[in-house]
Design an enzyme around this catalytic site. Sequence first.
Site, PDB file in Angstrom:
ATOM      1  N   VAL A 116       0.832  -1.204   0.000  1.00 24.76           N
ATOM      2  CA  VAL A 116       0.000   0.000   0.000  1.00 24.76           C
ATOM      3  C   VAL A 116       0.866   1.253   0.000  1.00 24.76           C
ATOM      4  CG1 VAL A 116      -1.584   1.375   1.419  1.00 24.76           C
ATOM      5  CG2 VAL A 116      -2.060  -1.050   1.005  1.00 24.76           C
ATOM      6  N   GLU A 117       1.935   1.236   0.782  1.00 25.97           N
ATOM      7  CA  GLU A 117       2.756   2.429   0.939  1.00 25.97           C
ATOM      8  C   GLU A 117       3.571   2.768  -0.308  1.00 25.97           C
ATOM      9  OE1 GLU A 117       2.810   4.631   3.212  1.00 25.97           O
ATOM     10  OE2 GLU A 117       1.661   3.706   4.817  1.00 25.97           O
ATOM     11  N   THR A 118       4.241   1.787  -0.896  1.00 24.04           N
ATOM     12  CA  THR A 118       5.190   2.104  -1.979  1.00 24.04           C
ATOM     13  C   THR A 118       5.160   1.119  -3.144  1.00 24.04           C
ATOM     14  OG1 THR A 118       6.987   0.840  -0.939  1.00 24.04           O
ATOM     15  CG2 THR A 118       6.792   3.174  -0.336  1.00 24.04           C
ATOM     16  N   TYR A 304      -7.624   3.589   5.246  1.00 24.99           N
ATOM     17  CA  TYR A 304      -6.299   3.005   5.056  1.00 24.99           C
ATOM     18  C   TYR A 304      -6.225   1.647   5.747  1.00 24.99           C
ATOM     19  CZ  TYR A 304      -1.243   2.366   5.634  1.00 24.99           C
ATOM     20  OH  TYR A 304       0.037   1.850   5.643  1.00 24.99           O
TER      21      TYR A 304
END
Length: 323
Positions: A116-118, A304
């Site tokens: 999800v982040e990168t 999130y």
Amino acid sequence: MRLALLSAALLLTTSVTAAEMNPEQQLWLDELAGKFELPVAELSDAMAQASYQQPIIDAMTRPAEAKPWHLYRPIFLTEKRLQQGVEFWQQHAELLARAEQELQVPAQIITAIIGVETFYGAHMGSHKVLDALYTLGFNYPPRGEFFRSEFANYLQLAKEQGWSLDEQKGSYAGAMGMGQFISSSYRHYAVDFDGDGERNLFQPVDAIGSVANYFHEHKWQPGDDVAYPARVTDIEAADALLNPALELSHNWAELVAAGVVVDQEMDAGTPVKLIRLDGVDGPEYWVVRHNFYVITRYNRSPLYAMAVYQLSEQLKQAYEQSL
């Protein structure tokens, strides 16, 4: 002679910046200097090296978390992210298993966070961290106090890591590495998982260990569930239990009394929270437990946390099918 001229130019730039500071900015620097035991000159010098970036302000004012769930979910729950997540898990299976064993955080959660982040390290950000934290700390009043603190933490982190201040790049909010740690989190939760004497969150080993450590330190409960889809038989009574606080505010017996139903047995005293998301076909109700709250320690948005949870479940199923 050239070195002397460069030094003089740097001093001139710093002094001009300090002279142009308004009283509020000077007060902020004095507060940071006292709180973080940093010389005011060091803080003002860092400000002199930073550049204001209007695109960062623009990005901060339109976060993805402002979208409704039915528009937010498709950003992160995609076939490509799932497929590459399984490949990431396969590539780092031993490392993820070690993190799961030592820190008691499931491999699918670690993988989902990095996904999800990168996108598993493919997109770690293109903004200079110094510029991002300066821009938001000193030019974005809604969250200025938080980002000024991160600005000071970044100065300390750079010294601890041996970085030059303008070396690292990250998100528009100044988050770094494969797991997008802000400076204070990098300082407090990053671990040297490969034992090479450096905490490098821009490569998989330390990133995986550090994400696991973050969840471990925030009291992830191994073996406990995260969330259950729910049905409500009394919408008015159920909606009365909704509140914006992230903490678990009720127990299961209270939700049962309000007509909330899930396909899972729980003790009456189990701490839970009811959330409602804006689905494609109307409201979606979910009962969430402590581990959902732990995900919101990483990012405070329930959207999130739900995206991470649902991606983690997809990853687990797809990975097990690949074995």
